[in-house]
Design a protein around this motif. Sequence first.
Motif, PDB file in Angstrom:
ATOM      1  N   GLU A  34      13.547  11.526  12.275  1.00 29.17           N
ATOM      2  CA  GLU A  34      12.599  10.406  12.289  1.00 29.17           C
ATOM      3  C   GLU A  34      11.255  10.829  11.694  1.00 29.17           C
ATOM      4  OE1 GLU A  34      11.129   6.599  12.875  1.00 29.17           O
ATOM      5  OE2 GLU A  34      13.181   7.353  12.937  1.00 29.17           O
ATOM      6  N   ILE A  35      10.795  12.003  12.063  1.00 30.47           N
ATOM      7  CA  ILE A  35       9.527  12.503  11.511  1.00 30.47           C
ATOM      8  C   ILE A  35       9.644  12.694  10.004  1.00 30.47           C
ATOM      9  CG2 ILE A  35       7.971  14.500  11.469  1.00 30.47           C
ATOM     10  CD1 ILE A  35       8.524  14.779  14.502  1.00 30.47           C
ATOM     11  N   SER A  36      10.766  13.224   9.532  1.00 29.59           N
ATOM     12  CA  SER A  36      10.973  13.419   8.092  1.00 29.59           C
ATOM     13  C   SER A  36      10.979  12.089   7.350  1.00 29.59           C
ATOM     14  CB  SER A  36      12.288  14.149   7.830  1.00 29.59           C
ATOM     15  OG  SER A  36      12.237  15.449   8.329  1.00 29.59           O
ATOM     16  N   ARG A  37      11.621  11.075   7.948  1.00 31.12           N
ATOM     17  CA  ARG A  37      11.666   9.754   7.320  1.00 31.12           C
ATOM     18  C   ARG A  37      10.261   9.177   7.176  1.00 31.12           C
ATOM     19  NH1 ARG A  37      11.151   4.826   8.647  1.00 31.12           N
ATOM     20  NH2 ARG A  37      11.021   5.201  10.860  1.00 31.12           N
ATOM     21  N   VAL A  38       9.469   9.264   8.251  1.00 32.02           N
ATOM     22  CA  VAL A  38       8.097   8.754   8.215  1.00 32.02           C
ATOM     23  C   VAL A  38       7.265   9.533   7.199  1.00 32.02           C
ATOM     24  CG1 VAL A  38       5.968   8.569   9.572  1.00 32.02           C
ATOM     25  CG2 VAL A  38       8.152   7.873  10.572  1.00 32.02           C
ATOM     26  N   ARG A  39       7.437  10.844   7.165  1.00 27.71           N
ATOM     27  CA  ARG A  39       6.698  11.680   6.217  1.00 27.71           C
ATOM     28  C   ARG A  39       7.047  11.311   4.778  1.00 27.71           C
ATOM     29  NH1 ARG A  39       7.902  16.546   3.664  1.00 27.71           N
ATOM     30  NH2 ARG A  39       6.077  17.766   3.143  1.00 27.71           N
ATOM     31  N   ASN A  40       8.335  11.132   4.489  1.00 25.12           N
ATOM     32  CA  ASN A  40       8.756  10.790   3.131  1.00 25.12           C
ATOM     33  C   ASN A  40       8.250   9.415   2.713  1.00 25.12           C
ATOM     34  OD1 ASN A  40      10.048  13.221   2.857  1.00 25.12           O
ATOM     35  ND2 ASN A  40      12.062  12.423   3.403  1.00 25.12           N
ATOM     36  N   GLU A  41       8.267   8.458   3.629  1.00 31.39           N
ATOM     37  CA  GLU A  41       7.725   7.130   3.313  1.00 31.39           C
ATOM     38  C   GLU A  41       6.233   7.219   2.997  1.00 31.39           C
ATOM     39  OE1 GLU A  41       8.560   4.497   6.542  1.00 31.39           O
ATOM     40  OE2 GLU A  41      10.693   4.387   6.078  1.00 31.39           O
ATOM     41  N   SER A  42       5.524   7.996   3.786  1.00 29.48           N
ATOM     42  CA  SER A  42       4.088   8.159   3.547  1.00 29.48           C
ATOM     43  C   SER A  42       3.832   8.831   2.206  1.00 29.48           C
ATOM     44  CB  SER A  42       3.455   8.990   4.655  1.00 29.48           C
ATOM     45  OG  SER A  42       3.577   8.325   5.884  1.00 29.48           O
ATOM     46  N   ALA A  43       4.616   9.856   1.895  1.00 31.95           N
ATOM     47  CA  ALA A  43       4.455  10.554   0.623  1.00 31.95           C
ATOM     48  C   ALA A  43       4.739   9.613  -0.544  1.00 31.95           C
ATOM     49  CB  ALA A  43       5.374  11.769   0.561  1.00 31.95           C
ATOM     50  N   ARG A  45       4.362   6.339  -0.597  1.00 34.71           N
ATOM     51  CA  ARG A  45       3.239   5.409  -0.716  1.00 34.71           C
ATOM     52  C   ARG A  45       2.027   6.101  -1.334  1.00 34.71           C
ATOM     53  NH1 ARG A  45       3.182   4.150   4.706  1.00 34.71           N
ATOM     54  NH2 ARG A  45       5.269   3.485   5.109  1.00 34.71           N
ATOM     55  N   MET A  46       1.796   7.361  -0.960  1.00 33.96           N
ATOM     56  CA  MET A  46       0.665   8.093  -1.520  1.00 33.96           C
ATOM     57  C   MET A  46       0.850   8.294  -3.015  1.00 33.96           C
ATOM     58  SD  MET A  46      -0.404  10.900   1.401  1.00 33.96           S
ATOM     59  CE  MET A  46       0.367  12.161   0.497  1.00 33.96           C
ATOM     60  N   GLN A  47       2.064   8.625  -3.458  1.00 33.20           N
ATOM     61  CA  GLN A  47       2.319   8.825  -4.883  1.00 33.20           C
ATOM     62  C   GLN A  47       2.110   7.537  -5.650  1.00 33.20           C
ATOM     63  OE1 GLN A  47       6.284  10.429  -5.019  1.00 33.20           O
ATOM     64  NE2 GLN A  47       5.489  12.403  -5.696  1.00 33.20           N
ATOM     65  N   ILE A  48       2.615   6.441  -5.122  1.00 30.35           N
ATOM     66  CA  ILE A  48       2.479   5.158  -5.805  1.00 30.35           C
ATOM     67  C   ILE A  48       1.021   4.766  -5.908  1.00 30.35           C
ATOM     68  CG2 ILE A  48       2.935   2.682  -5.582  1.00 30.35           C
ATOM     69  CD1 ILE A  48       5.680   3.493  -4.393  1.00 30.35           C
ATOM     70  N   SER A  49       0.270   4.919  -4.820  1.00 31.50           N
ATOM     71  CA  SER A  49      -1.143   4.536  -4.874  1.00 31.50           C
ATOM     72  C   SER A  49      -1.932   5.495  -5.755  1.00 31.50           C
ATOM     73  CB  SER A  49      -1.739   4.483  -3.468  1.00 31.50           C
ATOM     74  OG  SER A  49      -1.734   5.758  -2.876  1.00 31.50           O
TER      75      SER A  49
END
Length: 139
Positions: A34-43, A45-49
């Motif tokens: 779960e932590i990895s999934r949240v981390r990857n989603e955040s990463a 979003r950060m790359q896209i922005s």
Amino acid sequence: MREEAQRLLLIQDDFERFRAATRMLVDLDDLILEISRVRNESASRMQISTISAAAPQPPSDEALPEDARAVLECVRRMGAERFRRREVFRRLARRFKTVAAMVPALDLLESAGYIRKVGRGAESGQPGRRRSPEYEIRL
């Protein structure tokens, strides 16, 4: 976590301790996923922005030397996404007496990010003339 590990040590029965430790590992594995999934989603979003906020601006053509500008204008007039060094030389043969005289301009355009070398010449052992390097237009 440490408190739960301490509680495991207090269990006297080896079988019960093993079962409790296994349950703890399964729960920990689920938590890590779960932590990895949240981390990857955040990463993501950060790359896209970051990409959209810092979209590379094309460098100014005026900053290029005359020879590089001439090659760039020729390539743009050709209108193709890819081109070979020999094609550009044929079009600019009056400006550059040899291909070797044109290569520094191509190298400068490549280092500035205008073009990118995409292919190598023919493999050794192939009949005929070696193919000139192929470039891709990036801007």
